[in-house]
Write a protein that holds these residues in place. Sequence first.
Motif, PDB file in Angstrom:
ATOM      1  N   LEU A  19       1.263  -0.626  -0.095  1.00 45.45           N
ATOM      2  CA  LEU A  19      -0.095  -0.116  -0.513  1.00 45.45           C
ATOM      3  C   LEU A  19       1.243   1.304   0.297  1.00 45.45           C
ATOM      4  N   ALA A  20       1.633   1.389   0.457  1.00 54.43           N
ATOM      5  CA  ALA A  20       3.022   2.194   0.861  1.00 54.43           C
ATOM      6  C   ALA A  20       3.435   2.455  -0.505  1.00 54.43           C
ATOM      7  N   ALA A  21       3.678   1.454  -1.455  1.00 50.52           N
ATOM      8  CA  ALA A  21       4.156   1.756  -2.746  1.00 50.52           C
ATOM      9  C   ALA A  21       3.903   2.011  -4.344  1.00 50.52           C
ATOM     10  N   CYS A  22       1.902   1.877  -3.527  1.00 49.16           N
ATOM     11  CA  CYS A  22       1.182   2.627  -4.025  1.00 49.16           C
ATOM     12  C   CYS A  22       1.072   3.831  -4.006  1.00 49.16           C
ATOM     13  N   GLU A  23       0.917   4.240  -4.917  1.00 55.81           N
ATOM     14  CA  GLU A  23       0.390   6.429  -4.814  1.00 55.81           C
ATOM     15  C   GLU A  23      -0.108   6.599  -5.875  1.00 55.81           C
ATOM     16  N   GLU A  24      -0.655   7.490  -5.645  1.00 56.19           N
ATOM     17  CA  GLU A  24      -1.390   8.051  -6.384  1.00 56.19           C
ATOM     18  C   GLU A  24      -1.258   9.298  -7.705  1.00 56.19           C
ATOM     19  N   GLU A  25      -1.475   8.802  -8.790  1.00 55.69           N
ATOM     20  CA  GLU A  25      -1.159   9.186  -9.947  1.00 55.69           C
ATOM     21  C   GLU A  25      -1.273  10.817  -9.859  1.00 55.69           C
ATOM     22  N   LYS A  26      -0.249  11.895 -10.426  1.00 52.76           N
ATOM     23  CA  LYS A  26      -0.640  12.579 -10.332  1.00 52.76           C
ATOM     24  C   LYS A  26      -1.142  13.638 -11.724  1.00 52.76           C
ATOM     25  N   ILE A  27      -1.399  15.088 -11.935  1.00 54.64           N
ATOM     26  CA  ILE A  27      -1.971  15.487 -12.851  1.00 54.64           C
ATOM     27  C   ILE A  27      -1.854  17.121 -12.984  1.00 54.64           C
ATOM     28  N   THR A  28      -1.799  17.339 -13.709  1.00 56.57           N
ATOM     29  CA  THR A  28      -1.827  18.986 -14.121  1.00 56.57           C
ATOM     30  C   THR A  28      -3.333  19.344 -14.238  1.00 56.57           C
ATOM     31  N   TYR A  29      -3.283  20.056 -13.499  1.00 61.72           N
ATOM     32  CA  TYR A  29      -5.068  21.917 -13.373  1.00 61.72           C
ATOM     33  C   TYR A  29      -4.844  22.319 -13.029  1.00 61.72           C
ATOM     34  N   GLN A  30      -4.688  23.029 -13.539  1.00 63.19           N
ATOM     35  CA  GLN A  30      -4.597  25.061 -13.953  1.00 63.19           C
ATOM     36  C   GLN A  30      -3.233  25.409 -13.232  1.00 63.19           C
ATOM     37  N   GLU A  31      -2.082  24.469 -14.042  1.00 59.36           N
ATOM     38  CA  GLU A  31      -0.850  24.853 -13.658  1.00 59.36           C
ATOM     39  C   GLU A  31       0.044  24.028 -12.997  1.00 59.36           C
ATOM     40  N   LYS A  32      -0.958  23.585 -11.747  1.00 62.27           N
ATOM     41  CA  LYS A  32      -0.195  22.810 -10.624  1.00 62.27           C
ATOM     42  C   LYS A  32      -0.170  21.623 -10.628  1.00 62.27           C
ATOM     43  N   LYS A  33       0.555  20.826 -10.627  1.00 60.42           N
ATOM     44  CA  LYS A  33       0.727  19.073 -10.328  1.00 60.42           C
ATOM     45  C   LYS A  33      -0.489  18.930  -9.356  1.00 60.42           C
ATOM     46  N   MET A  34      -1.100  17.789  -8.990  1.00 51.14           N
ATOM     47  CA  MET A  34      -2.252  17.252  -7.861  1.00 51.14           C
ATOM     48  C   MET A  34      -2.563  16.052  -8.491  1.00 51.14           C
ATOM     49  N   THR A  35      -2.666  15.179  -7.236  1.00 50.29           N
ATOM     50  CA  THR A  35      -2.717  14.431  -7.280  1.00 50.29           C
ATOM     51  C   THR A  35      -4.594  14.366  -8.066  1.00 50.29           C
ATOM     52  N   VAL A  36      -4.890  13.254  -8.204  1.00 49.78           N
ATOM     53  CA  VAL A  36      -6.258  12.558  -9.417  1.00 49.78           C
ATOM     54  C   VAL A  36      -6.869  13.712  -8.494  1.00 49.78           C
ATOM     55  N   SER A  37      -7.295  12.670  -7.184  1.00 47.14           N
ATOM     56  CA  SER A  37      -8.898  13.333  -6.374  1.00 47.14           C
ATOM     57  C   SER A  37      -8.745  14.188  -5.243  1.00 47.14           C
ATOM     58  N   GLU A  38      -7.443  14.955  -5.529  1.00 46.40           N
ATOM     59  CA  GLU A  38      -7.567  16.172  -5.432  1.00 46.40           C
ATOM     60  C   GLU A  38      -7.941  17.040  -6.471  1.00 46.40           C
ATOM     61  N   ALA A  39      -7.627  17.259  -8.095  1.00 47.09           N
ATOM     62  CA  ALA A  39      -8.088  17.824  -8.711  1.00 47.09           C
ATOM     63  C   ALA A  39      -9.592  17.188  -8.917  1.00 47.09           C
ATOM     64  N   GLU A  40     -10.432  16.239  -8.321  1.00 51.38           N
ATOM     65  CA  GLU A  40     -11.023  16.092  -8.295  1.00 51.38           C
ATOM     66  C   GLU A  40     -12.294  16.673  -7.813  1.00 51.38           C
ATOM     67  N   GLU A  41     -11.303  16.823  -6.330  1.00 52.50           N
ATOM     68  CA  GLU A  41     -12.440  17.487  -5.066  1.00 52.50           C
ATOM     69  C   GLU A  41     -12.594  19.656  -5.771  1.00 52.50           C
ATOM     70  N   ARG A  42     -11.504  19.901  -6.319  1.00 53.45           N
ATOM     71  CA  ARG A  42     -11.736  21.375  -6.521  1.00 53.45           C
ATOM     72  C   ARG A  42     -12.402  21.313  -7.865  1.00 53.45           C
TER      73      ARG A  42
END
Length: 66
Positions: A19-42
């Motif tokens: 589980l520690a090795a499984c890191e959530e994928e990051k994407i770029t949203y509004q020119e900021k790098k963030m996790t997919v779940s953070e982008a979904e929430e925003r």
Amino acid sequence: MFLKRVVVVTSLLSISFLLAACEEEKITYQEKKMTVSEAEERIADQLEVENPDYDLEVSITEESDD
């Protein structure tokens, strides 16, 4: 009894390492790098501000060529 404990502890340690090795994928949203779940929430928060009568959930998925 001791062997059973060793097997359980070993299994729990293995699972925690996996589980520690499984890191959530990051994407770029509004020119900021963030996790997919953070982008979904925003995105959901922004839509809810503009549409207060709705409780929205946003889901970002990877496009497939199927």
